[in-house]
Design a protein around this motif. Sequence first.
Motif, PDB file in Angstrom:
ATOM      1  N   LYS A  30       0.816  -1.218   0.000  1.00  0.00           N
ATOM      2  CA  LYS A  30       0.000   0.000   0.000  1.00  0.00           C
ATOM      3  C   LYS A  30       0.850   1.269   0.000  1.00  0.00           C
ATOM      4  N   TRP A  31       2.087   1.167   0.526  1.00  0.00           N
ATOM      5  CA  TRP A  31       2.940   2.370   0.618  1.00  0.00           C
ATOM      6  C   TRP A  31       4.390   1.930   0.815  1.00  0.00           C
ATOM      7  N   ILE A  32       5.328   2.897   0.703  1.00  0.00           N
ATOM      8  CA  ILE A  32       6.759   2.627   0.854  1.00  0.00           C
ATOM      9  C   ILE A  32       7.276   3.452   2.024  1.00  0.00           C
ATOM     10  N   HIS A  33       8.103   2.825   2.889  1.00  0.00           N
ATOM     11  CA  HIS A  33       8.725   3.532   4.011  1.00  0.00           C
ATOM     12  C   HIS A  33      10.227   3.282   3.995  1.00  0.00           C
ATOM     13  N   ILE A  34      10.984   4.331   4.335  1.00  0.00           N
ATOM     14  CA  ILE A  34      12.417   4.172   4.603  1.00  0.00           C
ATOM     15  C   ILE A  34      12.579   4.239   6.109  1.00  0.00           C
ATOM     16  N   LEU A  35      13.105   3.174   6.707  1.00  0.00           N
ATOM     17  CA  LEU A  35      13.231   3.110   8.162  1.00  0.00           C
ATOM     18  C   LEU A  35      14.663   2.818   8.558  1.00  0.00           C
ATOM     19  N   GLU A  36      15.145   3.586   9.545  1.00  0.00           N
ATOM     20  CA  GLU A  36      16.474   3.338  10.091  1.00  0.00           C
ATOM     21  C   GLU A  36      16.414   3.291  11.616  1.00  0.00           C
ATOM     22  N   VAL A  37      15.260   2.811  12.142  1.00  0.00           N
ATOM     23  CA  VAL A  37      15.080   2.623  13.579  1.00  0.00           C
ATOM     24  C   VAL A  37      14.533   1.229  13.812  1.00  0.00           C
ATOM     25  N   ILE A  38      14.798   0.677  14.995  1.00  0.00           N
ATOM     26  CA  ILE A  38      14.358  -0.696  15.275  1.00  0.00           C
ATOM     27  C   ILE A  38      12.927  -0.740  15.788  1.00  0.00           C
ATOM     28  N   ASP A  39      12.539   0.217  16.649  1.00  0.00           N
ATOM     29  CA  ASP A  39      11.182   0.225  17.200  1.00  0.00           C
ATOM     30  C   ASP A  39      10.257   0.955  16.224  1.00  0.00           C
ATOM     31  N   VAL A  40       9.416   0.194  15.508  1.00  0.00           N
ATOM     32  CA  VAL A  40       8.625   0.777  14.419  1.00  0.00           C
ATOM     33  C   VAL A  40       7.107   0.674  14.668  1.00  0.00           C
ATOM     34  N   PHE A 114      17.183   5.250  -2.929  1.00  0.00           N
ATOM     35  CA  PHE A 114      15.893   4.995  -2.277  1.00  0.00           C
ATOM     36  C   PHE A 114      14.826   6.011  -2.687  1.00  0.00           C
ATOM     37  N   ILE A 115      15.245   7.259  -2.905  1.00  0.00           N
ATOM     38  CA  ILE A 115      14.273   8.287  -3.288  1.00  0.00           C
ATOM     39  C   ILE A 115      13.654   7.964  -4.640  1.00  0.00           C
ATOM     40  N   GLY A 116      14.468   7.359  -5.531  1.00  0.00           N
ATOM     41  CA  GLY A 116      13.944   6.963  -6.841  1.00  0.00           C
ATOM     42  C   GLY A 116      12.929   5.837  -6.716  1.00  0.00           C
ATOM     43  N   ILE A 117      13.215   4.886  -5.801  1.00  0.00           N
ATOM     44  CA  ILE A 117      12.276   3.771  -5.577  1.00  0.00           C
ATOM     45  C   ILE A 117      10.956   4.290  -5.039  1.00  0.00           C
ATOM     46  N   THR A 118      11.022   5.165  -4.042  1.00  0.00           N
ATOM     47  CA  THR A 118       9.781   5.662  -3.424  1.00  0.00           C
ATOM     48  C   THR A 118       8.956   6.475  -4.414  1.00  0.00           C
ATOM     49  N   GLN A 119       9.624   7.327  -5.216  1.00  0.00           N
ATOM     50  CA  GLN A 119       8.878   8.110  -6.208  1.00  0.00           C
ATOM     51  C   GLN A 119       8.201   7.214  -7.235  1.00  0.00           C
ATOM     52  N   ASP A 120       8.939   6.229  -7.705  1.00  0.00           N
ATOM     53  CA  ASP A 120       8.410   5.317  -8.722  1.00  0.00           C
ATOM     54  C   ASP A 120       7.211   4.528  -8.185  1.00  0.00           C
ATOM     55  N   LEU A 121       7.378   3.951  -6.992  1.00  0.00           N
ATOM     56  CA  LEU A 121       6.308   3.098  -6.453  1.00  0.00           C
ATOM     57  C   LEU A 121       5.117   3.919  -5.959  1.00  0.00           C
ATOM     58  N   HIS A 122       5.399   5.093  -5.390  1.00  0.00           N
ATOM     59  CA  HIS A 122       4.281   5.932  -4.954  1.00  0.00           C
ATOM     60  C   HIS A 122       3.446   6.372  -6.149  1.00  0.00           C
ATOM     61  N   THR A 123       4.095   6.706  -7.244  1.00  0.00           N
ATOM     62  CA  THR A 123       3.371   7.089  -8.463  1.00  0.00           C
ATOM     63  C   THR A 123       2.519   5.925  -8.955  1.00  0.00           C
ATOM     64  N   ALA A 124       3.106   4.723  -8.953  1.00  0.00           N
ATOM     65  CA  ALA A 124       2.385   3.533  -9.419  1.00  0.00           C
ATOM     66  C   ALA A 124       1.186   3.241  -8.521  1.00  0.00           C
ATOM     67  N   ILE A 125       1.388   3.397  -7.198  1.00  0.00           N
ATOM     68  CA  ILE A 125       0.290   3.121  -6.250  1.00  0.00           C
ATOM     69  C   ILE A 125      -0.842   4.123  -6.429  1.00  0.00           C
ATOM     70  N   ILE A 126      -0.496   5.417  -6.628  1.00  0.00           N
ATOM     71  CA  ILE A 126      -1.521   6.447  -6.808  1.00  0.00           C
ATOM     72  C   ILE A 126      -2.313   6.184  -8.090  1.00  0.00           C
ATOM     73  N   HIS A 127      -1.588   5.846  -9.158  1.00  0.00           N
ATOM     74  CA  HIS A 127      -2.284   5.531 -10.410  1.00  0.00           C
ATOM     75  C   HIS A 127      -3.199   4.318 -10.216  1.00  0.00           C
ATOM     76  N   GLN A 128      -2.725   3.374  -9.429  1.00  0.00           N
ATOM     77  CA  GLN A 128      -3.537   2.179  -9.189  1.00  0.00           C
ATOM     78  C   GLN A 128      -4.786   2.521  -8.381  1.00  0.00           C
ATOM     79  N   GLN A 129      -4.664   3.467  -7.431  1.00  0.00           N
ATOM     80  CA  GLN A 129      -5.829   3.899  -6.661  1.00  0.00           C
ATOM     81  C   GLN A 129      -6.885   4.523  -7.562  1.00  0.00           C
ATOM     82  N   TYR A 130      -6.430   5.329  -8.512  1.00  0.00           N
ATOM     83  CA  TYR A 130      -7.363   5.903  -9.478  1.00  0.00           C
ATOM     84  C   TYR A 130      -8.033   4.800 -10.292  1.00  0.00           C
TER      85      TYR A 130
END
Length: 513
Positions: A30-40, A114-130
Amino acid sequence: MITVKEVLNRKYFESAKVVAGQSGLNHAIKWIHILEVIDVKQLITGNELILTTGVILKDNEQGFLNFVQQLSDLEVAGLCIELGMYIQVVPESVVNLANSLDFPLIVFQEIVPFIGITQDLHTAIIHQQYDILRQLEDYSQKINNYVLKVNDKAKILQYMQKYLNVNTYFEVNKGTSLAIPDKKIENYKDFINSLNNKNKASLEMTLFDQVYGTVHIYSEKREITELDLLILDRTVVTLSQFVLRDLYIEEKLESENRKFFEKWLEGKNSDDEIRYFIEESDQKLKQNGWMVMIHQMRRKNIIKDLTNYKINLRQALQKEGFYTFIVEQSQYLIFILNDLGPEDTYKERMKRAMNELINQYRLDTLIAVGKYVSHYNELKESYQTAQETLQIRMTNMELSYFYDELLLYHMVKVLQNNNSLMQAAKEKIEKLSQYDSKHNTNLIQTLDIYFQCNGLKKETAEKLFIVRQTLYHRLEKVEQIIGNDFMNYENRLCIELMLLMTKHNYYEGMKVT
C-alpha cells in the motif's frame, strides 16, 4: 494492488535478490517507508514495503531477528536491505526466520537511490488507486442496472462472485444461508475461520439497526485486495436495498390482501379460494399446522414505524419455522401462522421468537396464541380462541399466552357468562369480602393461597408472610363464615371456581374486531 512480486520487475530492482520468504511474494503493497530505527510500532499501519540501509542492524543479529519478527507481526509486505556499507550478508538465522514467517526479505547487491524507488512506487500506487476507483464506479453502475432485472438476492451475490472470482457465503441470521458457488462444505463458518486473514473478508448487512446477515468472501488461491473490499461493501449496500425493497413490497401486498385475511379469519372464504391463495403464496406451505396469534400494542407504546416491527417479527418467526401472514387492525396485529416445523416444539420455538422481539423493542405488548389447528379452513376456531386468550390475559399478563395452557380460565369464562351461576358465586364469596372490609382482614386472599398450596399450612403461611398461629386464626374465621366442610372435594372445587369467577371478569376485556 501492487504485489512484492510485481515490484521486483520494476526499475531500480535489477540488482535485487529475494533471499527469504518466497511464499510471501503475493503480499500487497500500500505504501513505501524508509526506516532506520528498530522500534517501528508507531510508524507502521500494515502492507508497507520497508527500505533500509541496515545501519541499525550492523553487528546486531538479535536486533535483526527482532526487527524482522516485528515487521511480520505488523503485516508489513516485505523488507529491502542495501548490502555493502553496513551489512555484507544477511545472517542465516534471519533467513530461516523470514522463511518460517513467509516474510519476503530482499537485498540490493548494488547501491540504489531509495528516493527513486519511493517516487516510482508511490506514483504507481496512486495511479492504481485511481484505477481502483474507476473499476469500482464501473462495477457500481453495472450491478445497479443488473439489480433492476433480477428478483433473487442470490443472483446479486453470484454477480459479485463472478466479477471478483472469489467464493461467497451469505450467512443469514434468520433464514437460509447461501453458498456461491454451491460447494459441499459441511460447516462454512468453521472452514472460513480456518483460512488466513489475508485470504478472507466479511461485512455485516444491517437492517433497522439489526444484523440481517453477514457476507463473506474468501479465496484459497489469492489474498483479498483493496478492490475486493470496496466491491464487497458496494454489493452489501445494494443487497440491503434489494432485501428492504422485497420486505416492503411483501408488507404492501399483505395490506392489499387485508379483506381476504379478514374473511379467512371469520370462516367466510371457500376452501378453493384459500387453497389457491396458499399455493400462490408459497409452494412449501403445509395444509396442517395453523394458528392465529394476536399482538395488542398498548396505545402509549405503539411503535412509530410499525412496518419495521412487523418485518423484524416476521424474520424472527421465519427463523423458528413459521410462515407468516399479517393483518393490521388499529392497535392489534393479527398473525396467521403456518407451522413448517414439528408440532411438538411449536411453543418452544414461538417463545424464542417472541422473547427476541420483546427484548429488542422493550414493549408492553399483550400476546395471545389461539388453538393449534390441523387445517387452514379451521383457522376461525384458532382466531376465536386467540381472542378469548387475549381477554383472559388482560387481567393477568403473567399467565401463559397459549390457549391450551389456559383451559381452566376458559372454563371460568364460560361460567361467568351464566348469570345465575355468577350471582351464586358472588353471594358465596361476598360474605368473606364483607368480613374483610369490616375487620380489615385478608380472608379471601388467605383462602385462595391455601387452595393453591393444597391445604399445606406451613407453605401457606410462608407465602402469606405470616406466622402459622395467625393462619390458624384466619382459617377458623373462614369456617365460621362459609362452613367447616369447605375443604371437602366438591365444596373445595366449587369455591375455587367461585374465587376465580369473582377475581377477574374476563368479559371486561376489549374484543378484537
